[in-house]
Design an enzyme around this catalytic site. Structure first.
Site, PDB file in Angstrom:
ATOM      1  N   TRP A  90      12.764  -5.042   3.497  1.00  0.00           N
ATOM      2  CA  TRP A  90      11.797  -6.027   3.984  1.00  0.00           C
ATOM      3  C   TRP A  90      12.469  -7.195   4.687  1.00  0.00           C
ATOM      4  O   TRP A  90      11.950  -7.729   5.668  1.00  0.00           O
ATOM      5  CB  TRP A  90      10.895  -6.490   2.849  1.00  0.00           C
ATOM      6  CG  TRP A  90      10.079  -5.356   2.332  1.00  0.00           C
ATOM      7  CD1 TRP A  90      10.218  -4.705   1.135  1.00  0.00           C
ATOM      8  CD2 TRP A  90       9.028  -4.669   3.026  1.00  0.00           C
ATOM      9  NE1 TRP A  90       9.315  -3.668   1.045  1.00  0.00           N
ATOM     10  CE2 TRP A  90       8.573  -3.621   2.180  1.00  0.00           C
ATOM     11  CE3 TRP A  90       8.432  -4.836   4.278  1.00  0.00           C
ATOM     12  CZ2 TRP A  90       7.548  -2.753   2.556  1.00  0.00           C
ATOM     13  CZ3 TRP A  90       7.406  -3.968   4.653  1.00  0.00           C
ATOM     14  CH2 TRP A  90       6.975  -2.950   3.790  1.00  0.00           C
ATOM     15  N   ASP A 158      10.192 -14.978   1.211  1.00  0.00           N
ATOM     16  CA  ASP A 158       9.148 -13.973   1.026  1.00  0.00           C
ATOM     17  C   ASP A 158       9.070 -13.685  -0.470  1.00  0.00           C
ATOM     18  O   ASP A 158       9.990 -13.111  -1.052  1.00  0.00           O
ATOM     19  CB  ASP A 158       9.510 -12.708   1.810  1.00  0.00           C
ATOM     20  CG  ASP A 158       8.484 -11.593   1.656  1.00  0.00           C
ATOM     21  OD1 ASP A 158       7.564 -11.723   0.824  1.00  0.00           O
ATOM     22  OD2 ASP A 158       8.620 -10.566   2.351  1.00  0.00           O
ATOM     23  N   LYS A 182       0.366  -7.215  -4.587  1.00  0.00           N
ATOM     24  CA  LYS A 182       1.347  -6.845  -5.606  1.00  0.00           C
ATOM     25  C   LYS A 182       0.968  -7.418  -6.974  1.00  0.00           C
ATOM     26  O   LYS A 182       0.841  -6.704  -7.951  1.00  0.00           O
ATOM     27  CB  LYS A 182       2.739  -7.339  -5.215  1.00  0.00           C
ATOM     28  CG  LYS A 182       3.219  -6.903  -3.845  1.00  0.00           C
ATOM     29  CD  LYS A 182       3.450  -5.418  -3.775  1.00  0.00           C
ATOM     30  CE  LYS A 182       4.069  -5.037  -2.437  1.00  0.00           C
ATOM     31  NZ  LYS A 182       4.226  -3.576  -2.292  1.00  0.00           N
TER      32      LYS A 182
END
Length: 346
Positions: A90, A158, A182
């Site tokens: 990511w 993030d 999530k």
């Protein structure tokens, strides 16, 4: 995974939200009723994350991946660089997207070694607009155990995969962002927490739906937002508060992850490739002694009610994600299955 209490509330309110005679999916996003959802969501998020007054909370489209473009569009300068710390998939994806909009550099890349750089390894530059990193890499199972000290350079993080799974010191960051699916909701909605002095620095060609200043001015309602996802976010925030907050979530998650790591480490049939110092408390990848058994493991685990264990295509193997709403009993059930499978196939 959503908390069962949240699912039950959604079920109970689906046809008639708070006596309105309508589903929450049917009410106007600009109505007073939905304004209460917006207000409560921000107030509760601020309370749970201890967000200072000089930070703005923005609700956005597109999940975290949209923020990969939103961040450079709002922070970058044509004369300066955006520096990226890459520890996994990511972080690399965020870097590649930012390259489309600004000058970028890789400050440090530990993706292949499955590690996190130490503070002493990070050498900063005078011509840096911001520094970005991904706190927890879901695919490789690597997590930072500290917050990099970048001095006066704004730090962007993030926190998609561990938002409200632990307490963070907001004031160490310029920007924090996360998708909701999530730990705090369902897909379609993202949040950004932005220090007020960083708003208003966007590039002139920034689309209005991605412009932090415009989002702030419109109270995160520049158009029709994903209202149902926003409603579920509020329910999840209420559940986290009722369950003890981010600190309690962290204690729960550490206990759950320790159970699985301890079993994997004691086994000669399974392996986790990440050194204990860098291991994620959220996402635990593991491999079997032989890849020939992968398909059978997934087939039989699914039959046993254990789903979504297939690892990412880029790394293979298995991956157990233990977000906030995963109970300890779920981890124990996985370990019991793994033990039984190993005994049968040694």
């Amino acid at each position: 995974m959503l908390p069962i209490e949240v699912i039950q509330t959604i079920k109970a309110e689906l046809e008639d939200w708070q006596g309105s005679g309508m589903s929450v999916m049917e009410i106007s996003h600009r109505s007073q009723a939905f304004a209460e959802i917006i207000e409560q969501s921000e107030l509760l998020l601020r309370k749970l994350l201890k967000i200072p007054k000089n930070y703005h909370v923005l609700f956005l489209h597109g999940g975290a991946s949209m923020q990969f473009a939103t961040i450079p569009l709002n922070l970058s300068s044509p004369k300066h660089y955006a520096d990226y710390i890459i520890t996994g998939h990511w972080g690399l994806k965020a870097y590649k997207e930012a390259k489309k909009f600004t000058k970028t550099r890789i400050l440090c890349d530990t993706m292949q070694s499955l590690t996190v750089p130490e503070q002493s390894e990070l050498k900063f530059n005078d011509d840096t607009t911001y520094i970005h990193y991904t706190d927890n890499e879901t695919i490789s199972g690597v997590e930072f155990s500290y917050v990099p000290d970048t001095g006066d350079i704004p730090l962007v993080i993030d926190i998609s995969s561990n938002v409200l799974s632990c307490q963070v010191d907001i004031e160490k960051f310029g920007v924090l962002y996360a998708c909701c699916q999530k730990n705090i909701g369902i897909s379609g909605l993202a949040i950004s927490i932005v220090r007020e002095d960083l708003i208003g620095k966007h590039q002139t060609h920034t689309p209005s739906l991605l412009e932090w200043q415009h989002l702030h001015n419109t109270n995160s309602l520049p158009n029709t937002m994903p209202t149902f996802a926003w409603y579920v976010l509020l329910l999840c925030l209420q559940w986290i508060e009722k369950s003890g907050g981010a600190g309690q979530m962290r204690q729960n998650n550490l206990k759950k992850s320790k159970l699985l790591y301890d079993y994997i480490d004691s086994s000669d049939f399974y392996n986790n490739p990440v050194a204990p110092k860098y291991r994620s408390a959220m996402n635990i990848p593991f491999s079997l002694r032989t890849e020939d058994l992968n398909s059978l493991f997934l087939e039989q685990s699914t039959q046993a009610g254990l789903t979504n264990l297939k690892g990412h295509a880029s790394v293979g193997g298995m991956r157990a994600s233990m977000y906030n709403s995963m109970p300890k009993a779920g981890v124990i059930a996985l370990i019991d299955f793994m033990q039984d499978f190993a005994n049968k196939h040694k």
